[in-house]
Design an enzyme around this catalytic site. Structure first.
Site, short mmCIF file in Angstrom:
data_model
loop_
_atom_site.label_atom_id
_atom_site.label_comp_id
_atom_site.label_asym_id
_atom_site.label_seq_id
_atom_site.Cartn_x
_atom_site.Cartn_y
_atom_site.Cartn_z
N LEU A 35 5.15 -12.19 1.51
CA LEU A 35 6.23 -12.69 2.35
C LEU A 35 5.73 -13.58 3.48
O LEU A 35 4.57 -13.48 3.89
CB LEU A 35 7.02 -11.52 2.94
CG LEU A 35 7.83 -10.66 1.97
CD1 LEU A 35 8.29 -9.39 2.67
CD2 LEU A 35 9.03 -11.45 1.44
N GLY A 37 4.88 -14.44 7.03
CA GLY A 37 4.49 -13.56 8.12
C GLY A 37 3.62 -12.40 7.71
O GLY A 37 3.22 -11.58 8.55
N GLY A 39 0.60 -12.56 6.56
CA GLY A 39 -0.80 -12.79 6.89
C GLY A 39 -1.57 -13.57 5.84
O GLY A 39 -2.79 -13.68 5.91
N SER A 108 5.10 -18.03 -3.08
CA SER A 108 5.26 -17.98 -4.55
C SER A 108 6.06 -16.74 -4.96
O SER A 108 5.51 -15.82 -5.56
CB SER A 108 3.91 -18.04 -5.26
OG SER A 108 2.96 -17.14 -4.73
#
Length: 199
Positions: A35, A37, A39, A108
């Site tokens: 997702l 955020g 990292g 993705s």
């Protein structure tokens, strides 16, 4: 648009294996997915930096950077997202052929797109790295304030809010980014590369 049928693949004098032999290490694609955020970019860049520090031929393909150039004609519809990933897969394949370890950082979101990219590579060359981070933590971080905008309806089809994210079912590497440091994540990836004799 009509596709040309008068195209022939030209084999070069120097092979992928020749380049790997000269480099003294293997080549592969480290495909970071997760997702916004989670990292991905932070860890991918840290892995790439450590590889560079060790004298390994590497390169980073980052989602935002690619959309500034190669894929600037694409939006965020399901089709455009799939085409974005397809193009990146083809570029990553060229980097692997050149003997480099390429790290990619892309949400993705669709499993089928990632599977399509995997099919472009030989066995062991595509390493899916799932950056597993709860949506709540990603929203808390929200470095670009994208979740906040999506919640207000300013961004449509945002992954995790009104567009799905299909988590990998059998990734080569899973990193729980909410509970490990960046340094620990890097070491986890490097250990995998060592175990597979890529380094």
């Amino acid at each position: 648009m009509t596709k040309s049928t008068n195209i022939t693949w030209h084999h070069t004098s120097i092979s992928k294996h020749d380049r790997r032999s000269q480099n003294g290490h293997g080549s592969c694609t480290l495909w970071f997915t997760g997702l916004s955020g989670s990292g991905k970019s932070t860890i991918a860049n840290a892995v790439s930096y450590e590889l560079f520090r060790q004298g390994i031929n590497e390169y980073v393909l980052d989602g935002d950077n690619i959309r500034h150039g190669l894929n600037k004609d694409l939006g965020f519809s399901d089709y455009d997202r799939s085409e974005n990933i397809r193009r990146i897969g083809e570029v990553a394949k060229l980097f692997v052929d050149s003997g480099k370890i390429v790290t990619t950082a892309f949400i993705s979101p669709f499993r089928s797109d990632r599977d399509l990219v995997r099919s472009l590579f030989e066995e062991g060359e595509f390493i899916e790295v799932f950056i597993d981070c709860p949506l709540e933590e990603c929203e808390r971080r929200d470095p670009k304030q994208l979740y906040a905008k999506a919640r207000r309806g300013e961004i449509k089809d945002f992954t995790g809010i009104d567009s799905p994210y299909e988590a990998p079912e059998n990734p080569e590497i899973t990193i729980q980014s909410g509970s490990v440091t960046v340094e620990e994540a890097v070491e986890q990836v490097l250990n995998y590369l060592r175990d597979k004799n890529i380094l």
